[in-house]
Design an enzyme around this catalytic site. Structure first.
Site, short mmCIF file in Angstrom:
data_model
loop_
_atom_site.label_atom_id
_atom_site.label_comp_id
_atom_site.label_asym_id
_atom_site.label_seq_id
_atom_site.Cartn_x
_atom_site.Cartn_y
_atom_site.Cartn_z
N HIS A 104 0.81 -1.22 0.00
CA HIS A 104 0.00 0.00 0.00
C HIS A 104 0.85 1.27 0.00
O HIS A 104 0.31 2.38 -0.14
CB HIS A 104 -0.99 0.01 1.18
CG HIS A 104 -0.40 0.32 2.52
ND1 HIS A 104 -0.17 -0.64 3.47
CD2 HIS A 104 -0.04 1.49 3.08
CE1 HIS A 104 0.31 -0.07 4.56
NE2 HIS A 104 0.40 1.23 4.35
N ASP A 114 -0.15 -7.56 1.49
CA ASP A 114 0.35 -6.19 1.61
C ASP A 114 1.88 -6.20 1.72
O ASP A 114 2.47 -5.82 2.74
CB ASP A 114 -0.28 -5.51 2.82
CG ASP A 114 -0.04 -4.00 2.82
OD1 ASP A 114 0.43 -3.46 1.80
OD2 ASP A 114 -0.33 -3.37 3.86
N SER A 151 4.21 2.62 7.97
CA SER A 151 3.78 1.57 7.06
C SER A 151 4.96 1.06 6.23
O SER A 151 5.80 1.85 5.79
CB SER A 151 2.71 2.11 6.09
OG SER A 151 1.50 2.32 6.77
#
Length: 528
Positions: free
Chosen positions: A72, A115, A219
């Site tokens: 992402h 992911d 992230s």
């Protein structure tokens, strides 16, 4: 000036908008740290139109040209991204590398499974004290609930707060996956925009008290075990309330994909680090096996001794496990030694040296026992060589017992291997042997039962399909000897080195090995 500021805001916010607000990841409740401690940490930046913006995501260097991050984090052309390495400061220092391409896991559908992504750098990195490759685990790598993990990154210090100028770290604990899933199921019932579903391909980490976690701009960064093993990739969570664990992609669930896709980006020196250490990491620390208190020996005495190595892309790495040649094309070893494709492995036969001599045979395939359960039971595997071994004075097949083969308590047994000689030492180049005695199975089981009742060690049970040996202190098997033989009468393989006490020198705790006679029918069938 106005147009410059507006363009910056539009592009950087567009990138942030690719992750829903509730799922954005940042370090909360941590403390400053440095790249000297975490030299593999990568700061992924947005670099459109030659203007370098602040950190957007984290990542982990896993080879000289490959960075592991979250899917992402990347949505624009590769030329928009750059990676800063070798600096604790996200805005200066170190070296900034351009990204030439990236690949996203094919299962990625948007904040769900898959992911994971790999960035390819435009040029190989130069390794130093502050730039090194991290390790990744193989496909079988159990992590007990409650295990301490570490998250690092440059994300916001608290919800809605500023991003730090210095790298941060925070200690968390692994949360049971089912418990984590239940918490988010209950939370989703109260949200207008539900979060993803927690699955077995994710790892949850947090604290019971809350106040610590991962959120925006962390992230893609690593969740770390033992300082440099990347077991998770920061993915999503519910940052307004840190009592909900952070949810991360479980690296072991994607390790084969990571290795395959990083291979086209590798340089000889670093890809060695990724693959060889990944195999070593596939064995949890308490279970790793090495020869302790032994002495040098030779393959003239033990001509069936097999040194199992990683041999990806024609590059041979040092020994990872031991094994026993049981036919011209079959090697007996431990199931926990294997998690990568068969082509990743090579077997050196006919040499007392782990790094030279003899002949290295490619592995065409391998089979693990169908009831293998992650270093608990049935820790047995057979490798099939790509071509038959040529027998000689230093290459011969060992014998294995039939399924009824009683061994009296106190019987002298021998372990051989190339594992490290003592705590903190390097592995020996020359084959080692050690003599110890068989320990009563019930006594062995009771000792480990008592140990597990009084410690936080993973609860492994000793069963009748295992063989205990040693436990008098000073002589044992540990890391690097996994899969090697436990012998009686010189050439009968009665055990396969499997697991033991975390401190291999600890008296009263024998080495625990798979009992070959319990698997002899399966071994014969699969070695034929």
């Amino acid at each position: 000036m106005r147009s410059f500021i507006i363009l910056l805001a539009v592009i950087s916010v567009a990138l942030a908008a690719s992750v829903p607000a509730a799922a954005q990841q940042r370090i909360v409740g941590g403390r400053p740290t440095t790249v000297n401690k975490y030299p593999f940490v990568a700061n992924i930046q947005y670099d459109a139109f030659g203007i370098a913006f602040s950190a957007t995501c984290g990542g982990s260097l896993i080879s000289a040209t490959a960075v592991l991050t979250a899917a992402h984090c990347v949505a624009f052309p590769a030329s928009y991204y750059s990676v800063r390495l070798g600096s604790s400061d996200p805005f200066s220092g170190g070296t900034v590398y351009n990204v030439t391409s990236y690949v996203v896991h094919p299962d990625w559908t948007g904040l769900d499974e898959g992911d994971v992504a790999i960035l390819k750098l435009a040029r190989p990195v130069i390794f130093s004290d502050v730039i090194r490759a991290a390790r990744i685990p193989a496909s079988v790598y159990p992590i007990a609930d409650g295990t301490e993990l570490t998250a690092i990154g440059w994300g916001d210090l608290y919800a809605g707060g500023p991003a730090p100028e210095i790298l941060q770290e925070v200690q968390l604990n692994k949360v049971n996956t089912s418990v984590c899933a239940e918490r988010y199921t209950a939370l989703n019932a109260t949200l207008t925009s539900p979060l993803p579903t927690v699955t077995d391909r994710m790892i949850c980490a947090g604290t019971d008290a809350g106040g610590k976690g991962t959120c925006n701009r962390d992230s893609g960064g690593p969740i770390i075990l033992n300082d440099d093993i990347v077991v998770g990739v920061v993915s999503w969570g519910y940052c307004p309330d840190t009592s909900y664990p952070g949810v991360h992609s479980l690296v072991s669930a994607y390790s084969e994909w990571i290795v395959e896709n990083a291979s086209s980006m590798h340089s000889t020196i670093t890809f060695f680090t990724v693959i060889s250490v990944a195999l070593a990491a596939s064995v949890p620390a308490p279970a790793q096996q090495r020869i302790v208190g032994g002495r040098p020996t030779t393959v003239n005495k033990y001509p069936f001794a097999a040194n199992i190595q990683i041999n990806e892309f024609g590059i041979v790495w040092d020994s990872a496990c031991g094994g026993s040649l049981i036919s011209a094309t079959a090697v007996l070893s431990a199931a926990h030694c294997f998690g990568f494709p068969a082509r990743s492995y090579g077997v050196r036969l006919g040499s007392s040296s782990a790094i030279s001599g003899g002949t290295v045979y490619n592995v065409a395939s391998y089979v693990r026992h169908p009831e293998y359960t992650n270093l608990v039971e049935n820790d047995v595997a057979i490798l099939k060589l790509a071509r038959p071994a040529i027998f000689s004075d230093v290459v011969k097949a060992a014998s294995i017992p039939a399924r009824v083969y009683p061994i009296a308590d106190g019987t002298e047994l021998t372990a051989i291997g190339w594992g490290i000689l003592n705590s903190g030492s390097t592995k020996p180049e020359i084959l080692q042997e050690v003599q110890f005695n068989k320990v009563n199975t019930a006594v062995c089981a009771e000792r480990y039962r008592a140990l597990h009742a009084n410690t936080t060690l993973e609860n492994r049970k000793v069963t009748d399909r295992m063989l205990c040996a040693g436990g008098d202190g000073g002589k044992a098997t540990c890391s690097g000897d996994s899969g090697g033989p436990i012998l009686i009468n010189g050439d009968i393989v009665v055990g396969i080195v499997s697991w033991g006490h975390p401190n291999c020198f600890e008296p009263m705790y024998p080495s625990v090995n798979s009992l070959v006679s319990a698997f002899s029918d399966w071994i014969v069938e699969n070695a034929s």
